[in-house]
Write a protein that holds these residues in place. Structure first.
Motif, PDB file in Angstrom:
ATOM      1  N   TYR A 241       0.724  -1.103  -0.073  1.00  0.00           N
ATOM      2  CA  TYR A 241      -0.154  -0.093  -0.093  1.00  0.00           C
ATOM      3  C   TYR A 241       0.828   1.350  -0.041  1.00  0.00           C
ATOM      4  O   TYR A 241       1.986   1.287   0.688  1.00  0.00           O
ATOM      5  CB  TYR A 241      -0.924   0.130   1.361  1.00  0.00           C
ATOM      6  CG  TYR A 241      -2.020  -1.057   1.403  1.00  0.00           C
ATOM      7  CD1 TYR A 241      -3.362  -0.733   0.603  1.00  0.00           C
ATOM      8  CD2 TYR A 241      -1.644  -2.179   1.635  1.00  0.00           C
ATOM      9  CE1 TYR A 241      -4.147  -1.717   0.562  1.00  0.00           C
ATOM     10  CE2 TYR A 241      -2.508  -3.218   1.871  1.00  0.00           C
ATOM     11  CZ  TYR A 241      -3.882  -3.070   1.302  1.00  0.00           C
ATOM     12  OH  TYR A 241      -4.954  -3.859   1.129  1.00  0.00           O
ATOM     13  N   PRO A 242       0.417   2.201  -0.735  1.00  0.00           N
ATOM     14  CA  PRO A 242       1.144   3.499  -0.610  1.00  0.00           C
ATOM     15  C   PRO A 242       0.822   4.381   0.615  1.00  0.00           C
ATOM     16  O   PRO A 242      -0.457   3.964   1.172  1.00  0.00           O
ATOM     17  CB  PRO A 242       0.575   4.533  -1.726  1.00  0.00           C
ATOM     18  CG  PRO A 242      -0.792   3.641  -2.085  1.00  0.00           C
ATOM     19  CD  PRO A 242      -0.803   2.394  -1.797  1.00  0.00           C
ATOM     20  N   GLU A 263      -8.235  -0.094  14.367  1.00  0.00           N
ATOM     21  CA  GLU A 263      -8.208   0.737  15.341  1.00  0.00           C
ATOM     22  C   GLU A 263      -6.913   1.570  15.173  1.00  0.00           C
ATOM     23  O   GLU A 263      -7.050   2.777  15.410  1.00  0.00           O
ATOM     24  CB  GLU A 263      -7.864  -0.177  16.689  1.00  0.00           C
ATOM     25  CG  GLU A 263      -9.031  -0.555  17.098  1.00  0.00           C
ATOM     26  CD  GLU A 263      -9.081  -1.553  18.376  1.00  0.00           C
ATOM     27  OE1 GLU A 263      -7.946  -1.111  19.115  1.00  0.00           O
ATOM     28  OE2 GLU A 263      -9.853  -2.270  18.852  1.00  0.00           O
ATOM     29  N   VAL A 264      -5.623   1.212  14.654  1.00  0.00           N
ATOM     30  CA  VAL A 264      -4.580   1.924  14.565  1.00  0.00           C
ATOM     31  C   VAL A 264      -4.896   3.077  13.291  1.00  0.00           C
ATOM     32  O   VAL A 264      -4.188   4.108  13.739  1.00  0.00           O
ATOM     33  CB  VAL A 264      -3.174   1.013  14.163  1.00  0.00           C
ATOM     34  CG1 VAL A 264      -2.200   1.743  13.830  1.00  0.00           C
ATOM     35  CG2 VAL A 264      -2.883   0.012  15.539  1.00  0.00           C
ATOM     36  N   VAL A 265      -5.435   2.522  12.339  1.00  0.00           N
ATOM     37  CA  VAL A 265      -5.378   3.431  11.372  1.00  0.00           C
ATOM     38  C   VAL A 265      -6.890   4.179  11.074  1.00  0.00           C
ATOM     39  O   VAL A 265      -6.881   5.226  10.360  1.00  0.00           O
ATOM     40  CB  VAL A 265      -5.384   2.839   9.840  1.00  0.00           C
ATOM     41  CG1 VAL A 265      -4.027   1.856   9.788  1.00  0.00           C
ATOM     42  CG2 VAL A 265      -6.406   2.198   9.506  1.00  0.00           C
ATOM     43  N   GLY A 266      -7.775   4.089  12.141  1.00  0.00           N
ATOM     44  CA  GLY A 266      -9.014   4.801  12.315  1.00  0.00           C
ATOM     45  C   GLY A 266      -9.734   4.528  11.086  1.00  0.00           C
ATOM     46  O   GLY A 266     -10.679   5.191  10.673  1.00  0.00           O
ATOM     47  N   ARG A 287      -9.201  -1.814  -0.247  1.00  0.00           N
ATOM     48  CA  ARG A 287      -8.028  -1.290  -0.424  1.00  0.00           C
ATOM     49  C   ARG A 287      -8.213   0.322  -0.779  1.00  0.00           C
ATOM     50  O   ARG A 287      -7.179   1.099  -0.228  1.00  0.00           O
ATOM     51  CB  ARG A 287      -7.459  -1.616  -2.019  1.00  0.00           C
ATOM     52  CG  ARG A 287      -6.126  -1.247  -2.399  1.00  0.00           C
ATOM     53  CD  ARG A 287      -5.581  -1.454  -3.627  1.00  0.00           C
ATOM     54  NE  ARG A 287      -4.271  -1.049  -4.145  1.00  0.00           N
ATOM     55  CZ  ARG A 287      -3.109  -1.136  -3.758  1.00  0.00           C
ATOM     56  NH1 ARG A 287      -2.862  -1.802  -2.696  1.00  0.00           N
ATOM     57  NH2 ARG A 287      -2.086  -0.458  -4.314  1.00  0.00           N
ATOM     58  N   GLU A 288      -9.276   0.968  -1.266  1.00  0.00           N
ATOM     59  CA  GLU A 288      -9.473   2.361  -1.436  1.00  0.00           C
ATOM     60  C   GLU A 288      -9.401   2.860   0.091  1.00  0.00           C
ATOM     61  O   GLU A 288      -9.118   4.038   0.264  1.00  0.00           O
ATOM     62  CB  GLU A 288     -10.628   2.642  -2.019  1.00  0.00           C
ATOM     63  CG  GLU A 288     -10.730   2.293  -3.718  1.00  0.00           C
ATOM     64  CD  GLU A 288     -11.902   2.612  -4.299  1.00  0.00           C
ATOM     65  OE1 GLU A 288     -12.566   3.153  -3.692  1.00  0.00           O
ATOM     66  OE2 GLU A 288     -12.117   2.367  -5.606  1.00  0.00           O
ATOM     67  N   ALA A 289     -10.164   2.169   0.728  1.00  0.00           N
ATOM     68  CA  ALA A 289     -10.359   2.669   2.449  1.00  0.00           C
ATOM     69  C   ALA A 289      -9.126   2.882   2.829  1.00  0.00           C
ATOM     70  O   ALA A 289      -8.738   3.638   3.908  1.00  0.00           O
ATOM     71  CB  ALA A 289     -11.324   1.835   2.968  1.00  0.00           C
ATOM     72  N   LEU A 290      -8.258   1.811   3.041  1.00  0.00           N
ATOM     73  CA  LEU A 290      -6.857   1.705   3.535  1.00  0.00           C
ATOM     74  C   LEU A 290      -6.000   2.776   3.007  1.00  0.00           C
ATOM     75  O   LEU A 290      -5.130   3.321   3.698  1.00  0.00           O
ATOM     76  CB  LEU A 290      -6.309   0.365   3.438  1.00  0.00           C
ATOM     77  CG  LEU A 290      -7.067  -0.897   4.414  1.00  0.00           C
ATOM     78  CD1 LEU A 290      -6.398  -2.224   4.097  1.00  0.00           C
ATOM     79  CD2 LEU A 290      -6.675  -0.212   5.817  1.00  0.00           C
TER      80      LEU A 290
END
Length: 371
Positions: A241-242, A263-266, A287-290
């Motif tokens: 992931y970028p 939890e970590v990335v919100g 993938r888009e959400a991350l």
């Protein structure tokens, strides 16, 4: 730990060259076996000419990757005097390893049937590209060719890109490891029965076995894998992931890890991502959400935060970075082996850990003898 090595009473005569066979015999040599490498006079193993890169002495590094702990003799098997010396070596060998084209050793009088008739206790390992019988016997066994014909290139590369080979000759490596396992199994059988046997491995069969989940997807579900870039056909998120700066690898293998990631990335709760099967079904939306969430911080910061939450994550190291990372973890990835000329060969450590009979590094890869 004892002074004895696990295989220090074993003698191997190694006619193989390039990668699969030499890797198999080096693994056994690291564990104590005496390996005598038979090479062509004036030319030697093909990989003696494969460069760059070269070491500080101007020698190709490829050959040195799989030939430590061996002695070398330069003999022409078609010359009667040299053939006689070869037979003397074989007469005291426990194991013979060869990767000539099928039939070549038979014509030289060094095939399995001829040698086993004289020494039934001999373990004889043959490595071929596509088997020793049938139409495959005539096919050249090069790693790139097997990666193509064996399906590996079809599942490697970007989804819309061309098929790609793996960055190393992985099929040769896998085949060499299968060969070493087969040799050890045959030696264990000989301990019980006194009888040797022929061990055969071929590159194509070893690759098909190494396809593991991609292979069983076809054999059990008739599902043919395809190129997916860095994504995984059965797990999500499990790819590159970028981020706000740099690239991040996530290898999330279960729901606990995914919950911690969120939890970590919100990332908020979403029924599309509740289970792994659901995440795979909706991998593009995930993938888009991350990507949106990870854009707020650099990859190195995400690695620290995710690792603390026990979420498998990392950056993409180059080869130098990979060795440095292993060194920082205390794995000692490099061993130093003295050469006869006083220089030192820095080589990759054998990864097998044995508490009583560890791998030993007695000699550097040999120079080609005059012959």
């Amino acid at each position: 730990m004892t002074d004895a090595a696990a295989l220090d009473d074993l003698v191997i005569v190694d006619f193989s060259r390039v990668l699969a066979g030499p890797l198999a015999t080096m693994v056994l040599a690291d564990l104590g076996a005496e390996v005598i490498k038979v090479e062509r006079p004036g030319v030697g193993d093909d990989t003696r000419a494969w460069g760059p890169p070269f070491d500080e002495r101007g020698q190709p590094t490829y050959f040195q990757s799989v030939n430590r702990n061996k002695s070398s003799v330069a003999l022409d098997l078609a010359v009667p005097d040299d053939a006689a010396r070869v037979r003397e070596l074989v007469a005291r060998a426990d194991v013979v390893v060869e990767n000539f084209r099928p039939g070549v050793m038979d014509k030289l009088g060094l095939g399995y049937e001829a040698l086993a008739a004289q020494r039934p206790e001999l373990v004889y390992c043959s490595i071929t590209g596509f088997g020793s019988g049938g139409a495959g016997a005539a096919l050249p066994g090069y790693d790139l060719l097997v990666q193509a014909l064996g399906g590996l290139m079809s599942i490697t590369g970007e989804r819309d890109g061309e098929p790609q080979k793996v960055g190393v000759a992985l099929v040769d490596v896998i085949t060499g490891l299968f060969a070493s396992v087969g040799i050890l199994a045959a030696l264990r059988h000989r301990e019980r029965t006194g009888s040797g046997q022929r061990v055969e491995v071929d590159l194509l069969s070893c690759l098909l076995a190494a396809l593991v989940n991609q292979g069983s997807a076809y054999t059990l579900a008739d599902a043919v894998g395809r190129r997916m870039g860095n994504a995984h056909p059965s797990i999500a998120p499990y790819e590159l992931y970028p981020t706000g700066s740099g690239e991040l690898v996530l290898a999330v293998g279960n729901d606990r890890q995914f919950g911690a990631l969120c939890e970590v990335v919100g990332l908020g709760a979403d029924p599309r991502f509740a289970t792994n099967a659901a995440r795979v079904e909706h991998r593009d939306a995930l993938r888009e959400a991350l990507i949106a969430a990870l854009a707020t911080r650099p990859a190195t910061e995400w690695v620290d935060a995710l690792t603390a939450a026990r979420v498998p994550a990392g950056v993409v190291n180059d080869v130098a970075g990979a060795f440095a990372f292993a060194e920082a973890l205390g794995l000692g990835p490099v061993v130093e082996v003295a050469r006869e000329d006083g220089t030192v060969a820095r080589l990759t450590r054998n990864p097998i850990g044995l508490s009583a009979t560890p791998a030993r590094y007695r000699t550097a890869p040999p120079d080609l003898p005059a012959g």
